[in-house]
Design a protein around this motif. Structure first.
Motif, mmCIF file in Angstrom:
data_model
loop_
_atom_site.group_PDB
_atom_site.id
_atom_site.type_symbol
_atom_site.label_atom_id
_atom_site.label_comp_id
_atom_site.label_asym_id
_atom_site.label_seq_id
_atom_site.Cartn_x
_atom_site.Cartn_y
_atom_site.Cartn_z
ATOM 1 N N THR A 364 1.355 -1.342 0.499
ATOM 2 C CA THR A 364 0.291 0.171 -0.372
ATOM 3 C C THR A 364 0.497 1.277 -0.181
ATOM 4 O O THR A 364 1.745 1.290 0.591
ATOM 5 C CB THR A 364 -1.289 0.060 1.124
ATOM 6 O OG1 THR A 364 -1.648 -1.052 0.840
ATOM 7 C CG2 THR A 364 -2.071 1.178 1.334
ATOM 8 N N TYR A 365 0.660 2.034 -1.451
ATOM 9 C CA TYR A 365 1.303 3.841 -0.782
ATOM 10 C C TYR A 365 0.427 4.593 -0.644
ATOM 11 O O TYR A 365 -0.637 4.526 -1.190
ATOM 12 C CB TYR A 365 1.886 3.488 -2.341
ATOM 13 C CG TYR A 365 3.088 2.392 -2.269
ATOM 14 C CD1 TYR A 365 4.678 2.499 -2.208
ATOM 15 C CD2 TYR A 365 3.165 1.255 -3.106
ATOM 16 C CE1 TYR A 365 5.600 1.911 -2.100
ATOM 17 C CE2 TYR A 365 4.040 0.804 -3.544
ATOM 18 C CZ TYR A 365 5.487 0.677 -2.652
ATOM 19 O OH TYR A 365 6.598 -0.171 -2.687
ATOM 20 N N SER A 366 1.241 5.949 -0.793
ATOM 21 C CA SER A 366 0.704 7.127 -0.418
ATOM 22 C C SER A 366 0.547 7.354 -2.209
ATOM 23 O O SER A 366 1.371 7.514 -2.960
ATOM 24 C CB SER A 366 0.613 8.393 0.147
ATOM 25 O OG SER A 366 -0.289 9.670 -0.256
ATOM 26 N N VAL A 393 -9.037 2.147 -6.980
ATOM 27 C CA VAL A 393 -8.051 2.011 -6.159
ATOM 28 C C VAL A 393 -8.541 1.287 -5.109
ATOM 29 O O VAL A 393 -9.869 1.171 -4.536
ATOM 30 C CB VAL A 393 -7.927 3.475 -5.903
ATOM 31 C CG1 VAL A 393 -6.976 3.932 -6.580
ATOM 32 C CG2 VAL A 393 -8.608 4.349 -4.454
ATOM 33 N N SER A 394 -7.823 0.590 -4.530
ATOM 34 C CA SER A 394 -8.355 -0.415 -3.448
ATOM 35 C C SER A 394 -6.840 -1.059 -2.499
ATOM 36 O O SER A 394 -5.721 -0.450 -3.632
ATOM 37 C CB SER A 394 -9.056 -1.596 -3.876
ATOM 38 O OG SER A 394 -9.101 -2.792 -2.949
ATOM 39 N N THR A 395 -7.015 -1.626 -0.611
ATOM 40 C CA THR A 395 -6.107 -1.850 0.009
ATOM 41 C C THR A 395 -6.358 -3.168 -0.562
ATOM 42 O O THR A 395 -5.430 -4.376 -0.026
ATOM 43 C CB THR A 395 -6.239 -1.380 0.841
ATOM 44 O OG1 THR A 395 -7.707 -1.326 1.710
ATOM 45 C CG2 THR A 395 -5.938 0.329 1.177
ATOM 46 N N SER A 422 -4.967 6.626 -1.271
ATOM 47 C CA SER A 422 -3.528 5.132 0.010
ATOM 48 C C SER A 422 -4.051 4.347 -0.764
ATOM 49 O O SER A 422 -5.577 3.360 -0.999
ATOM 50 C CB SER A 422 -3.264 5.195 1.316
ATOM 51 O OG SER A 422 -2.837 6.461 1.767
ATOM 52 N N ALA A 423 -3.533 2.910 -1.765
ATOM 53 C CA ALA A 423 -4.022 2.047 -2.750
ATOM 54 C C ALA A 423 -2.068 0.487 -2.247
ATOM 55 O O ALA A 423 -1.507 1.163 -2.996
ATOM 56 C CB ALA A 423 -4.785 2.326 -3.137
ATOM 57 N N ARG A 424 -3.099 -0.144 -3.317
ATOM 58 C CA ARG A 424 -1.777 -1.305 -3.572
ATOM 59 C C ARG A 424 -2.251 -2.055 -4.406
ATOM 60 O O ARG A 424 -1.675 -2.002 -5.178
ATOM 61 C CB ARG A 424 -2.379 -2.527 -1.874
ATOM 62 C CG ARG A 424 -1.565 -3.918 -3.148
ATOM 63 C CD ARG A 424 -1.229 -4.868 -2.063
ATOM 64 N NE ARG A 424 -1.172 -6.224 -2.508
ATOM 65 C CZ ARG A 424 -0.417 -7.284 -2.704
ATOM 66 N NH1 ARG A 424 -0.499 -6.921 -0.569
ATOM 67 N NH2 ARG A 424 0.193 -8.615 -3.119
ATOM 68 N N TYR A 425 -3.829 -1.418 -4.894
ATOM 69 C CA TYR A 425 -4.354 -2.326 -6.181
ATOM 70 C C TYR A 425 -4.738 -0.748 -6.657
ATOM 71 O O TYR A 425 -5.348 -0.324 -5.823
ATOM 72 C CB TYR A 425 -5.106 -3.026 -5.938
ATOM 73 C CG TYR A 425 -5.236 -4.357 -5.513
ATOM 74 C CD1 TYR A 425 -4.087 -5.260 -6.568
ATOM 75 C CD2 TYR A 425 -4.835 -4.677 -3.946
ATOM 76 C CE1 TYR A 425 -3.718 -6.704 -5.303
ATOM 77 C CE2 TYR A 425 -4.508 -5.939 -3.365
ATOM 78 C CZ TYR A 425 -4.040 -6.525 -3.621
ATOM 79 O OH TYR A 425 -3.522 -8.261 -3.342
ATOM 80 N N PHE A 449 1.476 7.028 -9.557
ATOM 81 C CA PHE A 449 2.620 7.899 -8.963
ATOM 82 C C PHE A 449 2.211 8.219 -8.083
ATOM 83 O O PHE A 449 1.575 8.282 -7.682
ATOM 84 C CB PHE A 449 3.104 8.978 -9.762
ATOM 85 C CG PHE A 449 3.595 9.525 -11.218
ATOM 86 C CD1 PHE A 449 4.481 8.746 -11.232
ATOM 87 C CD2 PHE A 449 2.342 10.339 -11.645
ATOM 88 C CE1 PHE A 449 5.027 8.744 -12.954
ATOM 89 C CE2 PHE A 449 2.941 9.631 -13.592
ATOM 90 C CZ PHE A 449 3.439 9.348 -14.025
ATOM 91 N N GLY A 450 3.133 8.282 -6.957
ATOM 92 C CA GLY A 450 3.630 8.571 -5.528
ATOM 93 C C GLY A 450 5.194 8.697 -4.686
ATOM 94 O O GLY A 450 6.367 9.063 -5.356
#
Length: 450
Positions: A364-366, A393-395, A422-425, A449-450
């Motif tokens: 998971t990123y911002s 987006v989803s975590t 914030s999300a991973r997917y 981008f993050g």
């Protein structure tokens, strides 16, 4: 620059201030390559102040901010565009510029441009007009000056100006010039003097040239114009910054789509290890972010040159899945391989309608933004560009939130700024794949981008 329509007004003069001498640090000739130079002349757009702080707040990799345009008027007044630089309207700007300098960005004053007269006055009456320019440098603690000579000036006159600037502010003071690109390859020239001879005479005193590849003087749609300068064998690559338009509205010709520009810059950076970098005319409406996020241009070109200081593409090389692909060469993985230049199969393609493409970022990123490179970015017809889509987006790959969408897109590259996300997917849902009835989704790159 040649695109400005601002006319010099005759108003009250500049308040005198004591001279601040600059140190004798590293000579200008030793400046690093792959610069990201941004021209900042529109400080107010539709009455609203345009702050340059987005360039540093978003870690774009910007190296130099060129503040224009400084005019030396016949009545001995000095203007920054239409007003004295000490006008209260510029107070916030100078504060913001100082904050950027504190983060390592050079603040360089741009002198001249389309509003002519400043250099003719310096050429013929140096003792009267040079102190006015010197005072601007001292008062606003500028790190250098960009001499945009678009009027006749003698070689002796420009050399005298360069020499005096280094005498007064030290060897480390940055002096750049902004010739039309052809002036460096033996062609057309707006400045009067010969740039080859200037470089031979004052190479150690000139940090670099912001060559204008636009407004009828070339473009960066390919490397040919830049190559012609280097192949001439006079001015080396570390002193030639490739100047381009950031928005087609900024001039009648020479604008290059971001995907094409970035491809050219990547090629130049690979071909010339000491490639001087890129400059953009100008900041306030820079694409792909436009007036809402003009800083994205600097981040994009920085990444294209391998600067590594811009936003990170978190999707690059990550696991990607999608709807059934058109063939085994056009799978979801092609949308995260970092290139759009590998031919028509260098993309994700699907005939499923609606289609989807999902990237697993691994953690998971911002997230700060998205870029989608459609058919046009890969060289295909604009009629194949995705017309309508959403991005979710989803975590946990179970609960999804829509963060971006387009319903009538025609562009080859689209971008979206994200805040508080914030999300991973990350999932791209294509609902209308083209501008026509063609059913194929074509996505050359999906960047997160993050």
């Amino acid at each position: 620059m040649t695109v400005r329509t601002t006319l010099v007004r005759m108003v009250a003069g500049l308040v005198a201030a004591a001279t601040v001498l600059f140190g004798t640090g590293t000579p200008a000739a030793a400046a690093s390559s792959k610069r990201v130079v941004v021209y900042y002349q529109t400080q107010y757009s539709n009455g609203s102040y345009v702050s340059p702080l987005g360039l540093t707040n978003n870690n774009t990799g910007v190296t130099d901010l060129l503040i224009g345009a400084i005019h030396l008027n016949s009545d001995l007044s000095v203007h920054l565009n239409d007003n004295p630089p000490g006008n209260a309207m510029f107070n916030q700007m100078w504060t913001d510029v100082a904050a950027m300098q504190a983060k390592g960005v050079h603040a360089i004053g741009m002198v001249g441009g389309a509003a002519q007269g400043s250099f003719q006055r310096l050429d013929t009456n140096f003792a009267t007009y040079y102190p006015l320019l010197k005072n601007v440098v001292s008062t606003y603690h500028l790190d250098g000056l960009d001499l945009d000579v678009e009027e006749s000036m003698s070689l002796a006159g420009v050399e005298r100006l360069i020499d005096q600037l280094h005498t007064d502010f030290g060897a480390g003071f940055i002096v750049t010039l902004a010739p039309v690109a052809t002036a460096l390859s033996g062609g057309g020239n707006l400045s009067g003097f010969n740039y080859d001879q200037l470089y031979r005479d004052r190479a150690s005193s000139i940090a670099w040239f912001n060559a204008q590849f636009y407004c009828g003087w070339g473009s960066l749609s390919s490397t040919s114009g830049y190559d012609a300068i280097i192949n001439r064998g006079v001015i080396p690559a570390d002193r030639v910054v490739a100047g381009t338009l950031t928005n087609p509205a900024n001039c009648g010709s020479g604008y290059v789509d971001p995907s094409v520009l970035n491809s050219t810059l990547a090629t130049l950076a690979a071909r010339y290890p000491t490639f001087g970098g890129v400059s953009g005319w100008e900041y306030f409406n820079s694409l792909p972010g436009g007036t809402s996020a003009p800083w994205q241009w600097a981040a994009s070109v920085s990444a294209a040159m391998g600067g590594g200081t811009g936003p990170t593409n978190l999707a690059l090389g990550k696991s990607a899945t999608g709807s059934t692909s058109c063939n085994s060469n056009e799978t979801a993985a092609k949308a995260v391989n970092g290139t759009v230049s590998g031919g028509n199969s260098d993309k994700f393609c699907s005939l499923t309608s609606p289609s989807q493409l999902t990237v697993d970022l691994g953690s998971t990123y911002s997230l700060t933004g998205l870029e989608i490179d459609h058919a046009g970015a890969g060289g295909e017809a604009a009629s194949y560009n995705t017309r309508a889509y959403t991005v979710q987006v989803s975590t946990n790959a179970s609960t999804w939130t829509t963060v971006a969408q387009a319903t009538a897109n025609t562009a080859g590259v689209t971008t979206h700024t994200l805040t508080g996300t914030s999300a991973r997917y990350v999932r791209l849902n294509v609902t209308t794949p083209t501008q026509t009835t063609d059913p194929a989704t074509r996505v050359y790159e999906f960047k997160v981008f993050g």
